[in-house]
Design a protein around this motif. Structure first.
Motif, PDB file in Angstrom:
ATOM      1  N   ALA A 188      -3.960  -3.507  -3.191  1.00  0.00           N
ATOM      2  CA  ALA A 188      -4.109  -3.760  -1.753  1.00  0.00           C
ATOM      3  C   ALA A 188      -5.570  -3.622  -1.338  1.00  0.00           C
ATOM      4  CB  ALA A 188      -3.236  -2.789  -0.957  1.00  0.00           C
TER       5      ALA A 188
ATOM      6  N   GLN B 210       0.810  -1.221   0.000  1.00  0.00           N
ATOM      7  CA  GLN B 210       0.000   0.000   0.000  1.00  0.00           C
ATOM      8  C   GLN B 210       0.845   1.273   0.000  1.00  0.00           C
ATOM      9  OE1 GLN B 210      -2.910  -0.144   3.077  1.00  0.00           O
ATOM     10  NE2 GLN B 210      -3.214   2.038   3.083  1.00  0.00           N
TER      11      GLN B 210
ATOM     12  N   TRP C 160      -1.743   0.713  -4.039  1.00  0.00           N
ATOM     13  CA  TRP C 160      -2.934   0.953  -3.219  1.00  0.00           C
ATOM     14  C   TRP C 160      -4.155   0.226  -3.790  1.00  0.00           C
ATOM     15  CZ3 TRP C 160      -2.816   4.379   1.029  1.00  0.00           C
ATOM     16  CH2 TRP C 160      -4.024   4.480   1.703  1.00  0.00           C
TER      17      TRP C 160
END
Length: 66
Positions: free
Chosen positions: A37, A28, A34
């Motif tokens: 994740a 992340q 991100w």
């Protein structure tokens, strides 16, 4: 589910998966990481809920069968 999307690593940590939460946090950290994740955390949460639901159904079936 909102927590799994906004802060994926916390979703894992709150469910008791500390090592997975740390790995997710490392993923992340990067902006590109991100999105994977968040998807990983959301799918994991969904699978966990489904597993609990299935275990509850199996338990109910076993109790009614005996």
């Amino acid at each position: 589910m909102l927590l799994a999307i906004l802060l994926p690593f916390l979703s894992f940590i709150f469910r008791g998966k500390i090592l997975t939460g740390i790995i997710c946090f490392l993923l992340q950290i990067t902006i590109l990481g991100w999105i994977p994740a968040a998807i990983w955390a959301a799918l994991s949460l969904s699978n966990s809920r489904a597993e609990k639901r299935n275990n509850k159904l199996i338990k109910a079936i076993r109790e009614n069968g005996n």
